[in-house]
Scaffold this active site. Structure first.
Site, PDB file in Angstrom:
ATOM      1  N   PRO A   2       0.833  -1.211   0.000  1.00  0.00           N
ATOM      2  CA  PRO A   2       0.000   0.000   0.000  1.00  0.00           C
ATOM      3  C   PRO A   2       0.865   1.259   0.000  1.00  0.00           C
ATOM      4  CG  PRO A   2      -0.645  -1.499   1.771  1.00  0.00           C
ATOM      5  CD  PRO A   2       0.623  -2.043   1.177  1.00  0.00           C
ATOM      6  N   GLU A   3       0.424   2.267  -0.731  1.00  0.00           N
ATOM      7  CA  GLU A   3       1.142   3.541  -0.730  1.00  0.00           C
ATOM      8  C   GLU A   3       0.476   4.474   0.290  1.00  0.00           C
ATOM      9  OE1 GLU A   3       2.475   4.845  -4.586  1.00  0.00           O
ATOM     10  OE2 GLU A   3       2.540   2.799  -5.349  1.00  0.00           O
ATOM     11  N   LYS A  52       3.854   5.716   5.085  1.00  0.00           N
ATOM     12  CA  LYS A  52       3.168   4.418   5.068  1.00  0.00           C
ATOM     13  C   LYS A  52       2.930   3.887   6.478  1.00  0.00           C
ATOM     14  CE  LYS A  52       5.274   3.296   0.618  1.00  0.00           C
ATOM     15  NZ  LYS A  52       6.130   2.355  -0.114  1.00  0.00           N
ATOM     16  N   ARG A 126      12.660   9.940  11.392  1.00  0.00           N
ATOM     17  CA  ARG A 126      13.391   9.207  10.345  1.00  0.00           C
ATOM     18  C   ARG A 126      12.726   9.341   8.987  1.00  0.00           C
ATOM     19  NH1 ARG A 126      13.645   5.145  14.347  1.00  0.00           N
ATOM     20  NH2 ARG A 126      11.916   3.983  13.441  1.00  0.00           N
ATOM     21  N   ASN A 167       5.538   2.447  -5.542  1.00  0.00           N
ATOM     22  CA  ASN A 167       5.931   2.145  -6.910  1.00  0.00           C
ATOM     23  C   ASN A 167       5.060   2.816  -7.978  1.00  0.00           C
ATOM     24  OD1 ASN A 167       7.764   0.996  -8.546  1.00  0.00           O
ATOM     25  ND2 ASN A 167       7.237  -1.122  -8.062  1.00  0.00           N
ATOM     26  N   ARG A 259      13.154  -3.185  -6.741  1.00  0.00           N
ATOM     27  CA  ARG A 259      11.738  -2.943  -7.051  1.00  0.00           C
ATOM     28  C   ARG A 259      11.553  -2.768  -8.554  1.00  0.00           C
ATOM     29  NH1 ARG A 259       8.602  -1.111  -2.792  1.00  0.00           N
ATOM     30  NH2 ARG A 259       6.925  -1.652  -4.220  1.00  0.00           N
TER      31      ARG A 259
END
Ligand code: ZN
Length: 270
Positions: A2-3, A52, A126, A167, A259
């Site tokens: 999931p984005e 995410k 982060r 992606n 990826r």
């Protein structure tokens, strides 16, 4: 995977269904039993997404942090909920408030843990700028891109640079700006960097609203169907070997940092 829009959508749904009331939290599967006990019976005061990552903040100051990873998902149902089916890591049952009460089952996440406020700060510290957050600091992200010799296709996927892009948005936003994924960050012009950020800020909320990644401009949204029947069309994502919707060149595929990567060599020259 999931984005970011999926996580922001979940955060919003959990806000509507659980925030402001007492939540019963349990771990039918047992793996989150200790964590669940720390927040069970408390009022959920805030639900937010950061890239995410999903964060549920409880009145004690503790937060439940969820990362769905590749396989995680929430399944909501009205109350009363049935017996847990499968490996339910976390079950939340809302008090119901004025309307219908809801519960949700979380299965298969890569992370489901309780964090203290300093641990939440360390986590979000982060992460890079999230185009879906009003408090995002794009200047820091765009400076990192401007100084980097890494390819822009890798930088957009680096969650410490820009948080939430996956992606599909990576491939499509680079196509929309005619930028090769292999171009070094430092070689992407300041105007292009700004335009890519601005485009993500416009595109990703559509994903939050609809649950679908709409990335093709209306004037190009015809011709060959999407790579999957329930998904909107894409320009290049999962279209390797097909003709580019704009220039007719063959959409290319490669693997970048593990990826799948898709781009049009005609529209996005090196
Ligand atoms: Zn093309």
């Amino acid at each position: 995977m999931p984005e970011g829009h999926t996580l922001h959508r979940l955060a919003r749904q959990h806000r509507e269904r659980f925030v402001g009331g007492v939540v019963r939290v349990s771990s039918p599967q047992g793996r989150f039993a200790e964590g669940a006990a720390l927040v069970d019976g408390q009022v959920l005061v805030r639900s937010e997404a950061y890239g995410k990552h999903l964060l549920h903040h409880y009145e004690s100051g503790l937060a439940v942090h969820v990362h769905l990873g590749l396989y995680g998902n929430f399944h909501d149902s009205e109350l009363p909920m049935g017996a847990p089916v499968g490996q339910v890591r976390m079950r939340m049952i809302g008090a119901g408030g004025a309307g219908v009460g809801f519960g949700t089952d979380l299965r298969g996440p890569s992370a489901c843990e309780v964090l203290t406020p300093p641990e939440v700060e360390a986590l979000t510290g982060r992460l890079g700028a999230d185009p879906l957050r009003r408090d995002a600091d794009p200047d820091r992200a765009l400076c990192r891109i401007a100084r980097s010799r890494r390819p822009i296709g890798a930088l957009l996927m680096d969650q410490s640079v820009i948080a939430g892009v996956g992606n599909v948005y990576r491939a499509e936003v680079l196509f929309r700006h005619g930028v090769s994924p292999y171009r070094e960050g430092a070689a992407v012009s300041a105007e292009q960097r700004q335009a890519i950020w601005a485009d993500l800020v416009e595109l990703m909320p559509v994903g939050v609203m609809t649950g679908r990644m709409h990335v093709v401009r209306p004037e190009h949204d015809h011709g060959e169907p999407s790579y999957a029947p329930d998904r909107p069309r894409t320009y290049v994502y999962r279209r390797s070997g097909a003709a580019c919707r704009i220039c007719g060149a063959t959409v290319a595929h490669a693997v970048m940092e593990g990826r799948n990567l898709f781009w049009c060599p005609g529209c996005q020259p090196d």
